[in-house]
Design a protein around this motif. Structure first.
Motif, PDB file in Angstrom:
ATOM      1  N   UNK A  56      50.340  99.051 -22.934  1.00 35.36           N
ATOM      2  CA  UNK A  56      49.984  97.983 -21.995  1.00 35.36           C
ATOM      3  C   UNK A  56      48.484  97.938 -21.758  1.00 35.36           C
ATOM      4  N   UNK A  57      47.864  99.108 -21.616  1.00 34.05           N
ATOM      5  CA  UNK A  57      46.422  99.166 -21.385  1.00 34.05           C
ATOM      6  C   UNK A  57      45.662  98.556 -22.558  1.00 34.05           C
ATOM      7  N   UNK A  58      46.124  98.847 -23.775  1.00 38.30           N
ATOM      8  CA  UNK A  58      45.450  98.300 -24.953  1.00 38.30           C
ATOM      9  C   UNK A  58      45.669  96.799 -25.064  1.00 38.30           C
ATOM     10  N   UNK A  59      46.888  96.329 -24.800  1.00 32.30           N
ATOM     11  CA  UNK A  59      47.146  94.886 -24.820  1.00 32.30           C
ATOM     12  C   UNK A  59      46.291  94.145 -23.801  1.00 32.30           C
TER      13      UNK A  59
ATOM     14  N   UNK B 246      43.339  94.574 -23.003  1.00 31.87           N
ATOM     15  CA  UNK B 246      41.963  94.327 -23.434  1.00 31.87           C
ATOM     16  C   UNK B 246      41.809  92.941 -24.068  1.00 31.87           C
ATOM     17  N   UNK B 247      42.934  92.314 -24.459  1.00 32.63           N
ATOM     18  CA  UNK B 247      42.886  90.982 -25.064  1.00 32.63           C
ATOM     19  C   UNK B 247      42.948  89.867 -24.026  1.00 32.63           C
TER      20      UNK B 247
ATOM     21  N   UNK C 106      45.933  84.196 -17.949  1.00 28.19           N
ATOM     22  CA  UNK C 106      46.718  85.253 -18.600  1.00 28.19           C
ATOM     23  C   UNK C 106      47.192  86.272 -17.583  1.00 28.19           C
ATOM     24  N   UNK C 107      46.276  86.733 -16.726  1.00 30.67           N
ATOM     25  CA  UNK C 107      46.644  87.729 -15.721  1.00 30.67           C
ATOM     26  C   UNK C 107      47.642  87.171 -14.726  1.00 30.67           C
ATOM     27  N   UNK C 108      47.468  85.916 -14.346  1.00 34.46           N
ATOM     28  CA  UNK C 108      48.401  85.299 -13.403  1.00 34.46           C
ATOM     29  C   UNK C 108      49.796  85.209 -14.013  1.00 34.46           C
ATOM     30  N   UNK C 109      49.866  84.904 -15.294  1.00 36.18           N
ATOM     31  CA  UNK C 109      51.160  84.798 -15.979  1.00 36.18           C
ATOM     32  C   UNK C 109      51.859  86.154 -16.018  1.00 36.18           C
ATOM     33  N   UNK C 110      51.118  87.202 -16.338  1.00 36.15           N
ATOM     34  CA  UNK C 110      51.711  88.536 -16.465  1.00 36.15           C
ATOM     35  C   UNK C 110      52.224  89.047 -15.129  1.00 36.15           C
ATOM     36  N   UNK C 111      51.483  88.797 -14.051  1.00 35.38           N
ATOM     37  CA  UNK C 111      51.803  89.395 -12.759  1.00 35.38           C
ATOM     38  C   UNK C 111      52.796  88.575 -11.942  1.00 35.38           C
ATOM     39  N   UNK C 112      52.903  87.280 -12.224  1.00 37.98           N
ATOM     40  CA  UNK C 112      53.883  86.468 -11.512  1.00 37.98           C
ATOM     41  C   UNK C 112      55.241  86.565 -12.193  1.00 37.98           C
ATOM     42  N   UNK C 113      56.290  86.350 -11.422  1.00 41.66           N
ATOM     43  CA  UNK C 113      57.644  86.513 -11.961  1.00 41.66           C
ATOM     44  C   UNK C 113      58.285  85.188 -12.385  1.00 41.66           C
TER      45      UNK C 113
ATOM     46  N   UNK D 123      44.189  80.936 -26.606  1.00 42.45           N
ATOM     47  CA  UNK D 123      44.174  81.340 -28.021  1.00 42.45           C
ATOM     48  C   UNK D 123      45.442  82.129 -28.354  1.00 42.45           C
ATOM     49  N   UNK D 124      45.856  82.090 -29.605  1.00 42.63           N
ATOM     50  CA  UNK D 124      47.128  82.696 -30.004  1.00 42.63           C
ATOM     51  C   UNK D 124      47.164  84.189 -29.678  1.00 42.63           C
ATOM     52  N   UNK D 125      46.090  84.921 -29.993  1.00 47.10           N
ATOM     53  CA  UNK D 125      46.068  86.362 -29.749  1.00 47.10           C
ATOM     54  C   UNK D 125      46.241  86.667 -28.271  1.00 47.10           C
ATOM     55  N   UNK D 126      45.571  85.920 -27.418  1.00 48.76           N
ATOM     56  CA  UNK D 126      45.688  86.164 -25.980  1.00 48.76           C
ATOM     57  C   UNK D 126      47.073  85.775 -25.474  1.00 48.76           C
ATOM     58  N   UNK D 127      47.638  84.705 -26.037  1.00 48.99           N
ATOM     59  CA  UNK D 127      48.974  84.284 -25.635  1.00 48.99           C
ATOM     60  C   UNK D 127      50.011  85.342 -26.021  1.00 48.99           C
ATOM     61  N   UNK D 128      49.882  85.888 -27.246  1.00 46.10           N
ATOM     62  CA  UNK D 128      50.791  86.948 -27.677  1.00 46.10           C
ATOM     63  C   UNK D 128      50.675  88.155 -26.753  1.00 46.10           C
ATOM     64  N   UNK D 129      49.448  88.555 -26.440  1.00 43.81           N
ATOM     65  CA  UNK D 129      49.221  89.711 -25.571  1.00 43.81           C
ATOM     66  C   UNK D 129      49.812  89.486 -24.194  1.00 43.81           C
TER      67      UNK D 129
END
Length: 608
Positions: free
Chosen positions: A308-311, A313-314, A320-327, A338-344
């Protein structure tokens, strides 16, 4: 009446006649076993877990002889008797339930096989076929200091059918049987053998999830070079010994120690157990197994926290952060990324969702729905993202657990004195040791004793009976509390020795190579009377190559006469060999109303 007595005498004689051959054969087998001195054979003693004249198995059901725990000769005779007289054909028959010792006895006494009609052991055979043991791997889960049962790490075995599909294998584990969640009660019971320890088998995938997903621990897999015969011998003993318990001791007869019995039985002539009398720290047992020639390959599996820590970094956008932390996982909010950030972001969201479920922060229905949504979106973006994670030094390469230090100190407290200091630490790893092979920020010391001498007097300077410090790093996903517990004695006012108990809590920020911590710590002191203290601490720790640098500052207030102590310390440790290091430390100690004391010390550390 005479006819009745005649019938009774006839039946008695008939019974004696019929049973005489059986008794004769038993006696004959006893004689053969005694002639071969099987009861003192190392293999037989290993099968009974005999050490120092007594079996370490504490379950009375394990033994056939009333005194079998202390007498291997009586247990061998009783085992032969039980095998011969048992004619049952169930899973609980002597042969099936005690398959390890039964097989060994038959191998040693060919005449025994001629006397027996072996049961089918159908359930055991089915279990063996499902397991299909072909190889064995020793697994080390890294230390998890916030878990009392895993503060030093944990080892278990994996029985493999195919090395290419390890997650379909089975894990063999030895652990205390308890549901206790109170750390102090667990520690007390574990130290004094208050729990039953048992071997168990479970799917390896569940074991990996337990350590990697829930506790964020790295896993090190060591493939063992056992032959098929040795794998079979080990497996048979697991099938037998899992039915019985031994008293579990947290420091000595623990998870790692009891795995040594399995390997010692698998490969006759190996001596692993005798190396561990007082303590058996998991990494020390791994080193012993390596030195005995069992290990030929090591594989590293990083924890999900590191993934998770390595992901993370992208992730460069706030969306992106709002998407990860919201449910609610609004996919439209990351559509333009960008695709890489979306995948991460999607993969991080999956990890975060699984964490929430494991902590019961989300119900099963919501979890399933959200997981399906995330995985579907991720599947549309191509192959899995390759995450590069730097492999840390193997725990096998770290310093050994016990330490002796010897050196000189130069002290200036108005008068200049030069003296010697010598110390001994039973275990395990403290803040002055280099981090290589150990979990950064996790420090546990037992019986760390320091003695100083100025040429005229020699005195105890400090004693840490137990000193545990957990400087647990916080990041965007994990917010553990740092803490410490320290019980011992040190010199305070008028250079008098004071006993103390200190505990504290705080936070740690940074990364594994450089971190900053702060701690608030109340303490209870005693010399002739009890009194309280309270301190605030600030520290910085950095590691580069073979060098470790540290700075610690603290101020402590005491209940007595409103006195206080200010302490500043800077140190450097250079590790020039796995078990040798040079430590330099400069300390400034200011007790209110007393002269400032400055001490510089140079020490050689030797680990063993």
């Amino acid at each position: 009446m005479k006819q009745i007595w005649s019938v009774r005498i006839f039946l008695l004689c008939l019974a004696t006649f019929l049973t005489f051959p059986a008794h004769a054969q038993i006696d004959s087998l006893h004689s053969l076993a005694d002639q071969a001195q099987l009861s003192s054979h190392p293999d037989w003693l290993n099968l009974l877990h005999f050490k120092n004249g007594v079996s370490e198995i504490d379950d009375p059901k394990f033994f056939f002889a009333p005194n079998g725990k202390q007498d291997p000769h009586a247990e061998l005779h009783a085992s032969l008797d039980a095998l011969i007289t048992d004619t049952s054909n169930t899973k609980d028959s002597v042969y099936c339930k005690h398959i390890s010792r039964s097989t060994w006895l038959i191998e040693q006494l060919p005449q025994l096989a001629q006397r027996l009609t072996l049961p089918e052991c159908q359930e055991l055979q089915e279990e063996w076929q499902n397991l299909n043991p072909r190889s064995v791997t020793l697994v080390l889960a890294s230390a998890h200091i916030n878990s009392p049962a895993s503060a030093f790490g944990h080892t278990f075995l994996r029985i493999d059918t195919d090395q290419q599909t390890p997650l379909t294998s089975y894990a063999v584990n030895y652990a205390a049987q308890t549901l206790e969640t109170n750390g102090f009660i667990y520690a007390y019971q574990g130290i004094f053998g208050g729990y039953e320890g048992r071997y168990s088998m479970l799917p390896y995938s569940k074991k990996v999830q337990e350590y990697s997903d829930l506790e964020q621990r790295d896993i090190w897999e060591h493939t063992l070079n056992l032959s098929q015969e040795e794998v079979d011998r080990l497996t048979r003993h697991i099938f037998e010994i899992r039915h019985f318990y031994a008293d579990y001791f947290f420091v000595s007869e623990n998870c790692s120690y009891n795995l040594l019995w399995l390997l010692q039985i698998a490969r006759p002539g190996t001596d692993l157990i005798s190396q561990f009398d007082l303590d058996a720290i998991p990494i020390d047992t791994v080193r012993a197994i390596e030195q005995a020639g069992f290990i030929f390959r090591e594989t590293y599996r990083p924890s999900n926290r590191k993934r998770m820590t390595q992901l993370a970094t992208h992730l460069t956008q706030t969306e992106s952060w709002a998407f990860v932390k919201n449910t609610d996982y609004d996919l439209a909010s990351i559509e333009s990324l960008p695709v890489l950030e979306k995948i991460s972001a999607l993969e991080l969201a999956v990890y975060q969702l699984k964490r929430q479920r494991s902590q019961d922060k989300i119900d099963q229905s919501s979890y399933s729905s959200s997981l399906l949504k995330l995985l579907k979106a991720r599947s549309q973006l191509g192959n899995p993202l390759h995450v590069e994670i730097e492999q840390p030094a193997s725990p096998r390469t770290g310093h050994l657990s016990s330490r002796i230090n010897i050196g000189v100190n130069h002290q200036d407290n108005g008068e200049i004195n030069t003296g010697m200091n010598i110390g001994f630490r039973l275990a395990y790893h403290d803040i002055y040791d280099h981090e290589s092979g150990y979990l950064p920020g996790a420090y546990i010391s037992f019986f760390d004793t320091q003695v100083v001498s100025d040429g005229n007097t020699t005195q105890l300077d400090s004693l840490h009976v137990v000193d545990i410090r957990s400087y647990a790093l916080q990041d965007n996903f994990f917010k553990p509390i740092s803490w410490q517990v320290d019980l011992g004695a040190k010199r305070l006012f008028d250079d008098a020795l004071h006993g103390y108990l200190k505990s504290g809590a705080g936070i740690t920020l940074g990364h594994e190579k450089f971190y900053v911590f702060t701690m608030l710590s109340p303490a209870l002191y005693v010399e002739q009377d009890w009194f309280w203290g309270a301190s605030v601490q600030l520290g910085l720790i950095g590691t580069t190559g073979n060098m470790k640098l540290g700075l610690q500052l603290s101020k402590e207030w005491f209940e007595l006469s409103s006195r206080s102590q200010e302490l500043g310390e800077v140190f450097a440790t250079y590790q020039f060999d796995q078990n040798w290091a040079l430590n330099i430390k400069h300390e400034v100690n200011q007790l209110s109303d007393d002269a400032t004391r400055r001490t510089t010390s140079f020490n050689i550390f030797y680990y063993f």
